[in-house]
Design a protein around this motif. Structure first.
Motif, PDB file in Angstrom:
ATOM      1  N   ILE A  90      64.935  19.016  68.477  1.00 21.50           N
ATOM      2  CA  ILE A  90      64.317  19.816  67.411  1.00 21.50           C
ATOM      3  C   ILE A  90      64.811  21.256  67.466  1.00 21.50           C
ATOM      4  O   ILE A  90      65.159  21.856  66.441  1.00 21.50           O
ATOM      5  N   GLU A  91      64.872  21.825  68.656  1.00 17.66           N
ATOM      6  CA  GLU A  91      65.319  23.220  68.772  1.00 17.66           C
ATOM      7  C   GLU A  91      66.789  23.365  68.389  1.00 17.66           C
ATOM      8  O   GLU A  91      67.182  24.364  67.784  1.00 17.66           O
ATOM      9  N   ALA A  92      67.612  22.369  68.711  1.00 19.27           N
ATOM     10  CA  ALA A  92      69.013  22.422  68.298  1.00 19.27           C
ATOM     11  C   ALA A  92      69.106  22.450  66.776  1.00 19.27           C
ATOM     12  O   ALA A  92      69.915  23.201  66.199  1.00 19.27           O
ATOM     13  N   GLY A  93      68.278  21.644  66.101  1.00 22.65           N
ATOM     14  CA  GLY A  93      68.277  21.629  64.644  1.00 22.65           C
ATOM     15  C   GLY A  93      67.803  22.943  64.057  1.00 22.65           C
ATOM     16  O   GLY A  93      68.351  23.425  63.056  1.00 22.65           O
ATOM     17  N   LEU A  94      66.792  23.541  64.677  1.00 17.10           N
ATOM     18  CA  LEU A  94      66.282  24.825  64.193  1.00 17.10           C
ATOM     19  C   LEU A  94      67.323  25.928  64.371  1.00 17.10           C
ATOM     20  O   LEU A  94      67.521  26.768  63.480  1.00 17.10           O
ATOM     21  N   HIS A  95      67.979  25.953  65.536  1.00 19.67           N
ATOM     22  CA  HIS A  95      69.043  26.943  65.757  1.00 19.67           C
ATOM     23  C   HIS A  95      70.149  26.782  64.712  1.00 19.67           C
ATOM     24  O   HIS A  95      70.647  27.781  64.165  1.00 19.67           O
ATOM     25  N   LEU A  96      70.535  25.534  64.434  1.00 20.75           N
ATOM     26  CA  LEU A  96      71.577  25.283  63.444  1.00 20.75           C
ATOM     27  C   LEU A  96      71.152  25.772  62.072  1.00 20.75           C
ATOM     28  O   LEU A  96      71.937  26.416  61.356  1.00 20.75           O
ATOM     29  N   ALA A  97      69.903  25.503  61.687  1.00 18.49           N
ATOM     30  CA  ALA A  97      69.410  25.944  60.376  1.00 18.49           C
ATOM     31  C   ALA A  97      69.405  27.460  60.272  1.00 18.49           C
ATOM     32  O   ALA A  97      69.783  28.030  59.232  1.00 18.49           O
ATOM     33  N   GLU A 105      70.899  17.281  59.592  1.00 17.93           N
ATOM     34  CA  GLU A 105      71.042  17.554  58.161  1.00 17.93           C
ATOM     35  C   GLU A 105      69.695  17.472  57.458  1.00 17.93           C
ATOM     36  O   GLU A 105      69.359  18.313  56.606  1.00 17.93           O
ATOM     37  N   LEU A 106      68.902  16.454  57.798  1.00 18.31           N
ATOM     38  CA  LEU A 106      67.587  16.305  57.169  1.00 18.31           C
ATOM     39  C   LEU A 106      66.645  17.426  57.597  1.00 18.31           C
ATOM     40  O   LEU A 106      65.858  17.934  56.782  1.00 18.31           O
ATOM     41  N   ALA A 107      66.731  17.827  58.871  1.00 17.43           N
ATOM     42  CA  ALA A 107      65.897  18.935  59.333  1.00 17.43           C
ATOM     43  C   ALA A 107      66.256  20.220  58.598  1.00 17.43           C
ATOM     44  O   ALA A 107      65.388  21.038  58.269  1.00 17.43           O
ATOM     45  N   GLY A 108      67.554  20.403  58.327  1.00 16.60           N
ATOM     46  CA  GLY A 108      67.967  21.580  57.569  1.00 16.60           C
ATOM     47  C   GLY A 108      67.397  21.569  56.162  1.00 16.60           C
ATOM     48  O   GLY A 108      67.015  22.619  55.622  1.00 16.60           O
ATOM     49  N   THR A 109      67.315  20.392  55.553  1.00 17.61           N
ATOM     50  CA  THR A 109      66.719  20.281  54.220  1.00 17.61           C
ATOM     51  C   THR A 109      65.250  20.686  54.262  1.00 17.61           C
ATOM     52  O   THR A 109      64.763  21.422  53.381  1.00 17.61           O
ATOM     53  N   ILE A 110      64.540  20.233  55.292  1.00 15.92           N
ATOM     54  CA  ILE A 110      63.127  20.609  55.430  1.00 15.92           C
ATOM     55  C   ILE A 110      62.976  22.114  55.575  1.00 15.92           C
ATOM     56  O   ILE A 110      62.079  22.733  54.975  1.00 15.92           O
TER      57      ILE A 110
END
Length: 309
Positions: free
Chosen positions: A293-300, A244-249
């Motif tokens: 990190i890549e999982a967060g980027l894919h989600l974003a 969630e925080l990575a998506g905010t960034i």
């Protein structure tokens, strides 16, 4: 001192439940690790045997009983797995001695305004009667204006000074469960009539916070797997929060997604994590964090493509 540093202390077994080692125990209503019955709630009108039998009809695990008077003790000795000396009875020394002589594990709730020395002295009374199986319980003070006020610093001091397991009485509200576990509680006590929802909330706090703050040394494969399950539960919560925080960034950065990756920052992140996890080290942590990190980027990117924040 590290988060997992802890004082070696005694453990107390109550039926099939051990308090003081292993996971944080939750004692209360449906779904808890143990149940308890307060005969004080019945003002002495319900025999101990009948009260325990009512719980046994739906529960096969450990049962603790708080007596209304010394007259309840023979039936408690015959039917229960432990005895609770309620906060209001803490300084009834004759009752304390009689309870200790039963030979059952004893939970001593701190009386209103009782000092640390007065509280620990009750455990000494039990020991003098030949019973060293004592668990201390911080019960705080309750008023209709302020609700429950717990002294978690005093609870921690009691654990460190006595070496005994400690519980925290949350009443009906599990809101302070996480704080109690973080402060070093070995168990959480909810009122006998607490709901399954309250028990679940306390168990979640015990599982998640306990996995981060509490060291475990399991002695069997089953126990080790249970400990891993608790760590994995904490990991899942933290990974979800990180995503969630990575998506905010990603929404705030001028260049987001894979094109906006800061590899220098990621290397510094891995190096800092290795300081906290030296056994894994940078070499093993690097691919783990790259996958996170890549999982967060894919989600974003998926959310952006679907028009979701």
């Amino acid at each position: 001192m590290s988060l997992t540093a802890h004082l070696e202390r005694g453990a107390v077994r109550m039926g099939t439940l051990t308090i003081g080692v292993g996971p944080v125990a939750v004692i209360g209503g449906p779904g808890a690790d143990a149940r308890w019955v307060s005969l004080r709630d019945h003002h002495g009108r319900v025999p101990a045997a009948a009260a325990v039998a009512a719980v046994r009809a739906e529960w096969a695990g450990p049962i603790l009983v708080e007596p209304f008077s010394a007259g309840d003790l023979p039936e408690i000795a015959a039917n229960a797995d432990g005895v609770v000396i309620g906060a209001a009875w803490m300084q009834d020394f004759q009752l304390v001695r009689a309870v200790a002589r039963l030979g059952l594990p004893v939970v001593v709730q701190r009386g209103p305004a009782a000092t640390l020395e007065e509280w620990l002295a009750i455990a000494d009374y039990c020991v003098a009667e030949g019973n060293d199986r004592v668990v201390l319980c911080e019960s705080g003070s309750r008023t209709h204006l302020t609700g429950t006020t717990l002294d978690l610093a005093l609870m921690r001091a009691a654990r460190e000074k006595s070496g005994r397991p400690v519980l925290v009485d949350l009443g009906e509200d599990p809101a302070l469960a996480a704080a109690a576990v973080a402060a070093g509680a070995d168990g959480l006590l909810l009122t006998p009539g607490s709901t399954g929802q309250a028990v679940h909330a306390a168990q979640e706090a015990a599982r998640i916070v306990g996995a981060v703050t509490r060291s475990e040394t399991p002695g069997s494969v089953l126990a080790a797997r249970g400990a891993i399950d608790r760590v994995d539960a904490a990991l899942a919560v933290l990974l979800e929060r990180r995503a969630e925080l990575a998506g905010t960034i990603q929404r705030l950065k001028p260049v987001g997604g894979f094109a906006g990756r800061d590899m220098d920052r990621e290397r510094r992140l891995v190096a800092e994590m290795a300081r906290r996890a030296p056994t894994l080290g940078e070499v093993r942590l690097a691919p783990i964090m790259n996958a996170v990190i890549e999982a967060g980027l894919h989600l974003a990117e998926e959310r952006k493509a679907n028009g979701r924040p």
